[in-house]
Design an enzyme around this catalytic site. Structure first.
Site, PDB file in Angstrom:
ATOM      1  N   ASN A   2       0.873  -1.268  -0.010  1.00 41.83           N
ATOM      2  CA  ASN A   2       0.105  -0.181   0.031  1.00 41.83           C
ATOM      3  C   ASN A   2       0.762   1.279   0.058  1.00 41.83           C
ATOM      4  O   ASN A   2       1.998   1.287   0.187  1.00 41.83           O
ATOM      5  CB  ASN A   2      -0.834   0.083   1.123  1.00 41.83           C
ATOM      6  CG  ASN A   2      -1.682  -0.984   1.447  1.00 41.83           C
ATOM      7  OD1 ASN A   2      -2.455  -1.555   0.552  1.00 41.83           O
ATOM      8  ND2 ASN A   2      -1.479  -1.912   2.471  1.00 41.83           N
ATOM      9  N   HIS A  45       1.341  23.701  24.951  1.00 43.76           N
ATOM     10  CA  HIS A  45       2.305  23.470  23.932  1.00 43.76           C
ATOM     11  C   HIS A  45       3.632  24.446  24.072  1.00 43.76           C
ATOM     12  O   HIS A  45       4.602  23.965  23.759  1.00 43.76           O
ATOM     13  CB  HIS A  45       1.600  23.733  22.702  1.00 43.76           C
ATOM     14  CG  HIS A  45       0.785  22.476  22.164  1.00 43.76           C
ATOM     15  ND1 HIS A  45      -0.368  22.345  22.515  1.00 43.76           N
ATOM     16  CD2 HIS A  45       1.352  21.283  21.068  1.00 43.76           C
ATOM     17  CE1 HIS A  45      -1.159  21.008  22.043  1.00 43.76           C
ATOM     18  NE2 HIS A  45       0.056  20.734  21.379  1.00 43.76           N
ATOM     19  N   HIS A  54       7.355  21.931  16.820  1.00 44.06           N
ATOM     20  CA  HIS A  54       6.000  22.169  16.682  1.00 44.06           C
ATOM     21  C   HIS A  54       5.514  23.606  17.309  1.00 44.06           C
ATOM     22  O   HIS A  54       4.641  24.225  16.569  1.00 44.06           O
ATOM     23  CB  HIS A  54       4.950  21.073  17.202  1.00 44.06           C
ATOM     24  CG  HIS A  54       3.646  20.898  16.969  1.00 44.06           C
ATOM     25  ND1 HIS A  54       3.125  21.394  15.551  1.00 44.06           N
ATOM     26  CD2 HIS A  54       2.344  20.731  17.772  1.00 44.06           C
ATOM     27  CE1 HIS A  54       1.877  21.310  15.618  1.00 44.06           C
ATOM     28  NE2 HIS A  54       1.297  21.052  16.625  1.00 44.06           N
ATOM     29  N   HIS A 111      -0.064  10.538  17.941  1.00 45.01           N
ATOM     30  CA  HIS A 111       1.021  11.131  17.354  1.00 45.01           C
ATOM     31  C   HIS A 111       2.046  11.969  18.200  1.00 45.01           C
ATOM     32  O   HIS A 111       1.612  12.331  19.606  1.00 45.01           O
ATOM     33  CB  HIS A 111       0.470  11.803  16.143  1.00 45.01           C
ATOM     34  CG  HIS A 111       0.025  13.345  16.639  1.00 45.01           C
ATOM     35  ND1 HIS A 111      -1.316  13.267  17.081  1.00 45.01           N
ATOM     36  CD2 HIS A 111       0.545  14.424  16.787  1.00 45.01           C
ATOM     37  CE1 HIS A 111      -1.479  14.542  17.453  1.00 45.01           C
ATOM     38  NE2 HIS A 111      -0.686  15.283  17.031  1.00 45.01           N
TER      39      HIS A 111
HETATM   40 ZN   LIG Z   1       0.038  17.516  17.508  1.00 48.53          ZN
END
Ligand SMILES: [Zn+2]
Length: 269
Positions: free
Chosen positions: A77, A220, A94, A88
């Site tokens: 695939n 974050h 990020h 994830h």
């Molecule tokens: Zn994330």
């Protein structure tokens, strides 16, 4: 530290030996031959949940499936996915310019003792719940201080809603991330865990290490800003003890990646 009575060399020695014993006497890893292995990963498929503004989702395209002219079976695939969806990694870059990319995070940081902070009794009645500093302190009073390098896993119970986008994210309007409601870490708790406890990573069984209604993604910013990765959309935390498990969280090694699909497992003694 102000021990002015100690000669400098003795003070240095005290600091060095304290550091050495912290790593040497940390929690022992489970015996790999006998440990129970718990998969904390959602499978990737057409139902995998992505952020509402994500331009695409997980795609699996069959390239081959069936008998070949040579007589053997052959299957293959191609897949395509945004980095941030399903179970994830959030690499430090990020939310932090110049932070480590997915391939730059030392693998050693991703294999570490884990603690589980179970807040299911709080989140049941409050989808906007955020873990508070008081609750982390109460947890430590019961289970002991969280050691440097620990992988912290916040258990909200939201994983049981997977893969129903509306109940898992709080809203399923395509392209609109302004009405999300799900629990996660709070600012002071994150500051304490990252800056004071120097934990190795923050994981959660919701879509983000910031709660759904966040507008500034402060957790974050705090975690990634200090080089601490995030693990999002984890599952299976109810099979783990509060302390004593080790986690192995290995993301796809995307060169320059801001995150990526993560296979995360726990080893329970
Ligand atoms: Zn994330």
């Amino acid at each position: 530290m102000r021990r002015t009575m100690l000669p400098i060399s003795a003070a240095l020695l005290a600091v060095v030996s304290a550091g050495a014993s912290a790593s040497a006497e940390g929690p022992r890893p489970p015996d790999l031959a006998t440990a129970k292995v718990v998969d904390l990963t959602h499978a990737f498929d057409e139902k995998t949940i992505y952020w509402p503004t994500s331009p695409s989702a997980f795609e699996l395209k069959s390239l081959a499936y069936g008998p070949t002219p040579g007589g053997w079976f052959y299957s293959s695939n191609a897949f395509c996915t945004p980095e941030h969806g399903g179970t994830h990694l959030d690499a430090p870059i990020h939310f932090a310019k110049g932070g480590q990319t997915a391939d730059q995070i030392p693998v050693r940081r991703l294999i570490a003792p884990a603690v589980v902070i179970d807040v299911r009794s709080k989140t049941a009645a409050d989808p906007d719940y955020r873990l508070s500093l008081d609750e982390v302190r109460a947890w430590e009073k019961q289970h002991g201080p969280i050691a440097a390098g620990t992988i912290v896993l916040l258990e909200t119970g939201w994983s049981s809603r997977w893969p129903d986008k509306k109940t898992y994210l709080g809203d399923d309007t395509p392209g609109d991330a302004s009405k999300l409601h799900f629990p996660s870490y709070g600012r002071e708790a994150a500051e304490y865990l990252v800056r004071d406890r120097k934990v190795g990573a923050l994981g959660v069984d919701t879509a983000s290490i910031d709660y759904g209604a966040s507008k500034d993604f402060i957790v974050h910013q705090i975690a990634n800003g200090a080089g601490v990765p995030g693990f999002e959309n984890v599952t299976g935390l109810d099979a783990l003890p509060a302390t004593g498990a080790w986690v192995v969280a290995l993301p796809m090694k995307i060169a320059g990646g801001s995150g990526g699909p993560l296979r995360i497992v726990a080893l329970v003694p």
